[in-house]
Design an enzyme around this catalytic site. Structure first.
Site, PDB file in Angstrom:
ATOM      1  CD  GLU A 175      -0.597  92.919 110.783  1.00 52.59           C
ATOM      2  OE1 GLU A 175       0.118  93.881 110.480  1.00 52.59           O
ATOM      3  OE2 GLU A 175      -1.778  92.804 110.409  1.00 52.59           O
ATOM      4  CE1 TYR A 205       0.028  94.295 113.930  1.00 54.53           C
ATOM      5  CE2 TYR A 205       2.272  94.436 114.779  1.00 54.53           C
ATOM      6  CZ  TYR A 205       1.399  94.365 113.716  1.00 54.53           C
ATOM      7  OH  TYR A 205       1.885  94.356 112.435  1.00 54.53           O
TER       8      TYR A 205
END
Ligand code: GDP
Ligand code: MN
Length: 379
Positions: free
Chosen positions: A189, A101
């Site tokens: 993101e 991530y």
């Protein structure tokens, strides 16, 4: 403002971040043709402004063009968390050794931008943060110095991936930060960022949110807005120059000035009521604005009462009363309207209400009016 994955992916690509090859499709036939051009197995992905598409069945792997068409057939028209899928992204299937991530966010505690990376990628990051916070690495970004190469490398190496992959990931973080900063984003993101079995890296998801108040200086970004994904009442309010936020309760709230409206929400909530919305008619309100405000709030579903709270300053109570009387005459609302009005020209305003013959009751204080609104809503 939110944008779709396919749009964020394009911004990533322009910023020099490695992304998987992909094309959008609006029909199964288009998905089939896209998969044929890509020429590998593909992932067919729902394009909606909500996360967790994978879990909801909005991401399907397909071996070739025919399977891609079948996957698109299933995904198009699906409703994911209230959003209807009108478009899919057909993306080259990537072989995955590791999913990590990468994210840039607002760090509200430290009042600046923050970098977050985690070795536990691919899954819901909020869940990782709640259950296994030790799996999250954070770097605070100095507002003047920006993200340093050292911080990006430190974060990338915290992921426990091979050195060449970590160096590539650090480069991606710097590029992502550049984009985030340049576009006044509030979120950027990549989940997951993939390390392939051969050690190369690539983004297979893309998410960006932007600061609405900065969009005036990013016309190209603003043009990416998908009206079909926006709250319809918020769009209508915006075109009427009213600040509106849908909240979901059953007491419609109209006030003048953001501070007063926020306070009204608090007082109504303290009285046990559930505000349906936030609606600020602003400082210089004309009767027309009040009429538009009432019209918009009345479109909220499941509304039981409306609470109009006005503290006249620049806003004149006679203008508000005139607009209110016009609105009630033309819209004939079937629910009660609780009014608290004070300040500039309040006597004139009260007279207009009285002479309208509409039997409009006013309350002397915000507290009394809020209690009455909560009572009428049945709480
Ligand atoms: P989200 O659920 O809305 O975040 O959608 P993602 O694009 O992140 O996809 C969810 C999951 O689907 C990923 O974490 C992967 O595990 C899987 N996935 C998506 N694309 C690919 C791909 O190209 N190859 C493989 N093997 N898995 C993929
Ligand atoms: Mn994802």
């Amino acid at each position: 403002m939110k944008i779709h994955e396919y749009q964020a992916r394009r911004l990533f690509e322009e910023a020099g971040i490695p992304v998987a090859r992909a094309e959008t499709a609006k029909t199964p036939a288009e998905a089939e043709a896209a998969a044929a051009r890509i020429g590998t197995a593909v992932a067919v992905k729902a394009q909606v402004h909500v996360g967790g598409r994978g879990k909801a069945g909005g991401v399907k792997l397909a071996g070739g063009p025919k399977e891609a068409a079948a996957a698109a057939e299933k995904i198009l028209g699906m409703t994911i968390k209230g959003s209807v899928v009108r478009q899919v992204l057909v993306m080259e299937k990537v072989n995955i050794a590791r999913e990590v991530y990468l994210g840039l966010v607002f760090d509200r505690d430290r009042r600046g931008h923050g970098l977050i990376v985690s070795a536990a990628g691919g899954v819901d990051i909020e869940e990782v943060a709640a259950k296994t916070p030790e799996k999250i690495h954070r770097e605070f970004i100095h507002p003047l110095a920006g993200l340093s190469g050292f911080q990006a490398r430190k974060a990338a190496f915290s992921l426990g991936i091979p050195k060449p992959a970590a160096l590539e990931t650090a480069k991606t973080l710097m590029a992502l930060y550049g984009l985030f900063q340049k576009t006044d984003a509030t979120l950027a993101e990549i989940n997951p960022y993939v390390i392939r079995p051969d050690g190369t890296t690539v983004a297979i998801d893309a998410k960006m949110n932007f600061d609405d108040n900065a969009l005036f200086r990013h016309r190209a970004i603003e043009s990416l807005r998908d009206m079909q994904e926006e709250e319809p009442l918020e769009i209508e309010a915006k075109s009427a120059d009213l600040a509106y936020v849908h909240l979901g309760g059953d007491i419609g709230i109209i006030g003048n000035g953001a501070g007063l409206v926020m306070t009204t929400l608090d007082v109504v909530t303290a009285c046990g009521g559930k505000p349906a919305n936030f609606l600020d008619i602003g400082g210089s309100s004309s009767p027309e604005k009040v009429r538009r405000a009432l019209e918009i709030v009345l479109k909220e579903k499941g509304l039981k009462v409306i609470f109009l709270n006005v503290f006249g300053g620049i806003t004149r109570c006679d203008d508000v009363a005139t607009g209110l009387v016009q609105a009630i005459r033309s819209l004939a609302p079937k629910i009660p309207i609780v009014i608290r009005m004070t300040g500039t020209n309040v006597e004139l305003g009260m007279n207009i209400l009285k002479e309208s013959g509409l039997n409009l009751k006013t309350h002397p204080t915000m507290q009394a009016a809020a209690a009455e609104a909560a009572r009428l809503s049945g709480t």
